[in-house]
Write an enzyme that holds these catalytic residues in place. Structure first.
Site, mmCIF file in Angstrom:
data_model
loop_
_atom_site.group_PDB
_atom_site.id
_atom_site.type_symbol
_atom_site.label_atom_id
_atom_site.label_comp_id
_atom_site.label_asym_id
_atom_site.label_seq_id
_atom_site.Cartn_x
_atom_site.Cartn_y
_atom_site.Cartn_z
ATOM 1 N N LYS A 191 71.157 25.240 83.783
ATOM 2 C CA LYS A 191 72.027 24.405 84.854
ATOM 3 C C LYS A 191 72.757 23.204 84.263
ATOM 4 C CE LYS A 191 68.264 23.579 87.665
ATOM 5 N NZ LYS A 191 67.236 24.206 87.011
ATOM 6 N N ARG A 248 66.172 21.657 96.716
ATOM 7 C CA ARG A 248 65.017 22.415 95.964
ATOM 8 C C ARG A 248 63.847 23.005 96.961
ATOM 9 N NH1 ARG A 248 63.840 21.167 89.980
ATOM 10 N NH2 ARG A 248 65.888 20.187 90.047
ATOM 11 N N ARG A 307 64.370 21.490 73.580
ATOM 12 C CA ARG A 307 65.231 20.645 74.124
ATOM 13 C C ARG A 307 65.129 19.143 74.162
ATOM 14 N NH1 ARG A 307 66.156 20.864 80.686
ATOM 15 N NH2 ARG A 307 63.968 20.748 80.792
ATOM 16 N N ARG A 342 61.925 15.191 77.058
ATOM 17 C CA ARG A 342 61.269 14.893 78.540
ATOM 18 C C ARG A 342 59.877 15.013 78.732
ATOM 19 N NH1 ARG A 342 65.310 18.102 82.812
ATOM 20 N NH2 ARG A 342 63.375 18.401 83.707
ATOM 21 N N ARG A 371 56.080 23.471 87.025
ATOM 22 C CA ARG A 371 57.264 23.538 87.699
ATOM 23 C C ARG A 371 57.939 24.572 87.904
ATOM 24 N NH1 ARG A 371 60.272 20.703 82.845
ATOM 25 N NH2 ARG A 371 62.160 21.187 83.762
HETATM 26 P P1 AP5 Z 1 69.311 23.156 80.498
HETATM 27 O O1 AP5 Z 1 70.567 23.376 80.575
HETATM 28 O O2 AP5 Z 1 68.634 21.649 80.206
HETATM 29 O O3 AP5 Z 1 68.309 23.733 81.865
HETATM 30 P P2 AP5 Z 1 68.205 23.275 83.362
HETATM 31 O O4 AP5 Z 1 68.484 24.395 84.187
HETATM 32 O O5 AP5 Z 1 69.459 22.013 83.501
HETATM 33 O O6 AP5 Z 1 66.671 22.917 83.366
HETATM 34 P P3 AP5 Z 1 65.939 21.557 83.830
HETATM 35 O O7 AP5 Z 1 64.722 21.614 83.235
HETATM 36 O O8 AP5 Z 1 66.887 20.279 83.846
HETATM 37 O O9 AP5 Z 1 65.791 21.886 85.369
HETATM 38 P P4 AP5 Z 1 64.801 21.385 86.346
HETATM 39 O O10 AP5 Z 1 65.221 22.070 87.471
HETATM 40 O O11 AP5 Z 1 63.228 21.829 85.981
HETATM 41 O O12 AP5 Z 1 64.802 19.787 86.046
HETATM 42 P P5 AP5 Z 1 65.650 18.723 86.863
HETATM 43 O O13 AP5 Z 1 65.759 17.569 85.820
HETATM 44 O O14 AP5 Z 1 66.652 19.079 87.862
HETATM 45 O O15 AP5 Z 1 68.689 24.170 79.587
HETATM 46 C C1 AP5 Z 1 67.449 24.313 79.250
HETATM 47 C C2 AP5 Z 1 67.212 24.322 77.748
HETATM 48 O O16 AP5 Z 1 67.748 25.827 77.372
HETATM 49 C C3 AP5 Z 1 68.045 23.201 76.587
HETATM 50 O O17 AP5 Z 1 67.348 22.972 75.574
HETATM 51 C C4 AP5 Z 1 69.084 24.020 76.353
HETATM 52 O O18 AP5 Z 1 69.897 23.506 75.181
HETATM 53 C C5 AP5 Z 1 68.978 25.405 76.348
HETATM 54 N N1 AP5 Z 1 69.796 26.711 76.485
HETATM 55 C C6 AP5 Z 1 70.864 26.567 77.302
HETATM 56 N N2 AP5 Z 1 71.736 27.298 77.378
HETATM 57 C C7 AP5 Z 1 70.828 28.199 76.036
HETATM 58 C C8 AP5 Z 1 71.386 29.357 75.615
HETATM 59 N N3 AP5 Z 1 72.449 30.014 75.836
HETATM 60 N N4 AP5 Z 1 70.489 29.844 74.441
HETATM 61 C C9 AP5 Z 1 69.491 29.209 74.042
HETATM 62 N N5 AP5 Z 1 68.961 28.012 74.640
HETATM 63 C C10 AP5 Z 1 70.043 27.529 75.696
HETATM 64 O O19 AP5 Z 1 64.253 18.114 87.438
HETATM 65 C C11 AP5 Z 1 63.146 17.596 87.016
HETATM 66 C C12 AP5 Z 1 62.144 17.259 87.972
HETATM 67 O O20 AP5 Z 1 62.573 16.114 89.092
HETATM 68 C C13 AP5 Z 1 61.447 18.197 88.912
HETATM 69 O O21 AP5 Z 1 60.494 18.830 88.137
HETATM 70 C C14 AP5 Z 1 60.997 17.392 90.108
HETATM 71 O O22 AP5 Z 1 59.628 16.911 89.860
HETATM 72 C C15 AP5 Z 1 62.052 16.142 90.143
HETATM 73 N N6 AP5 Z 1 63.179 16.848 91.163
HETATM 74 C C16 AP5 Z 1 64.405 16.872 90.872
HETATM 75 N N7 AP5 Z 1 65.225 17.584 91.925
HETATM 76 C C17 AP5 Z 1 64.259 17.436 93.038
HETATM 77 C C18 AP5 Z 1 64.477 17.765 94.211
HETATM 78 N N8 AP5 Z 1 65.683 18.278 94.741
HETATM 79 N N9 AP5 Z 1 63.510 17.829 94.999
HETATM 80 C C19 AP5 Z 1 62.296 17.222 94.486
HETATM 81 N N10 AP5 Z 1 62.128 16.834 93.213
HETATM 82 C C20 AP5 Z 1 63.101 16.898 92.507
HETATM 83 MG MG MG Z 2 68.749 20.051 83.973
#
Ligand code: AP5
Ligand code: MG
Length: 227
Positions: free
Chosen positions: A14, A88, A127, A160, A171
């Site tokens: 994402k 979410r 990552r 992270r 997660r």
């Molecule tokens: P990346 O682009 O970083 O993936 P992402 O989908 O953004 O994953 P996140 O881990 O950030 O999502 P999340 O939803 O768990 O975390 P968030 O920060 O939102 O890509 C992932 C990896 O893949 C990278 O290394 C990238 O380089 C690699 N990659 C990408 N494309 C690739 C390819 N083509 N080939 C190979 N590798 C590739 O949330 C974190 C925490 O915050 C949650 O766990 C929760 O505790 C809290 N939180 C956030 N939002 C809420 C909410 N709305 N409600 C409650 N809690 C929340």
């Molecule tokens: Mg992200």
């Protein structure tokens, strides 16, 4: 107007694909996870409250996330934007919809990134992020120009605390339990003014052309940035 939700499992890409979109098009970006991490780094009351929950891989309360996200969206007014990581849970979906309906700027697109769990699990240990901007790197797929440094600022990259196998599997479980059911909620509301698309691929490079095609076909008013 493009008011897009980038939806998908943790690690689906994402953040990576949103960064590519905002680089190419005149579109703003709000990431709930990046906002929460900023609160943690700045030791705000919200940051202190949510730090342990995020480190455990659990979801933080709906009230806190809704407030910090809607505050940011309100500042964007009638611009095009992409929202990552919110809603979410179903209550967050309802809260967001009612807030956006009141402001007259409802969601117009949901893009679901459909990537298999085994692929995601391999990616996550590679990552690294730039904590201030949220820029994402990967030591095999998308390396920084200088190892360990952000391409733009030269500042150090960090991993992270929630990117380790145990927390990550929690997660993912939380995603299946609380987040994935939102797709059924969105599908009920589908219309010409609110579209949903699911893009499947093993890599963001496979998904990228389809994403560009979707955006340019359905949202021709979104301008490309002049480079
Ligand atoms: P990346 O682009 O970083 O993936 P992402 O989908 O953004 O994953 P996140 O881990 O950030 O999502 P999340 O939803 O768990 O975390 P968030 O920060 O939102 O890509 C992932 C990896 O893949 C990278 O290394 C990238 O380089 C690699 N990659 C990408 N494309 C690739 C390819 N083509 N080939 C190979 N590798 C590739 O949330 C974190 C925490 O915050 C949650 O766990 C929760 O505790 C809290 N939180 C956030 N939002 C809420 C909410 N709305 N409600 C409650 N809690 C929340
Ligand atoms: Mg992200």
């Amino acid at each position: 107007m493009l008011r897009m939700l980038m939806f998908g499992k943790p690690g689906a890409g994402k953040g990576t694909l949103s960064a590519r979109l905002i680089d190419k098009y005149e579109v703003d970006f709000v990431s709930c996870g990046d906002l929460l991490r900023r609160h943690i780094n700045e030791r705000t009351p919200v940051g202190i409250e949510v730090e342990q929950t995020i480190a455990r891989g659990d979801l933080v309360p709906d009230k806190a996330t809704t407030r910090i996200v809607t505050e940011q969206l309100d500042q964007l007014g009638s611009k095009h934007w992409i929202l990552d990581g919110f809603p979410r849970t179903q209550p967050q979906g309802v809260l967001l919809d009612s807030h956006l309906d009141k402001t007259g700027h409802p969601l117009s697109l949901v893009v679901e990134l459909d990537v298999n769990d085994d692929i995601i699990l391999k990616r996550i240990s590679d990552r690294w992020i730039h904590p201030t901007s949220g820029r994402v790197y990967n030591t095999t797929y998308n390396k920084p120009l200088v190892p360990g440094k952000d391409d733009i600022t030269g500042e150090p990259l960090v991993q992270r605390p929630d990117d380790n196998p145990e927390v990550f599997s929690r997660r993912l479980k939380n995603y299946y339990r609380s987040t994935h059911p939102l797709m059924a909620y969105f599908r009920q509301r589908q219309s010409d003014a609110f579209r949903i698309i699911s893009l499947k691929g093993e890599t963001s490079d496979e998904i990228w052309p389809e994403l560009v095609d979707t955006l340019e076909r359905w949202f021709p008013k979104v301008q490309k940035r002049s480079s």
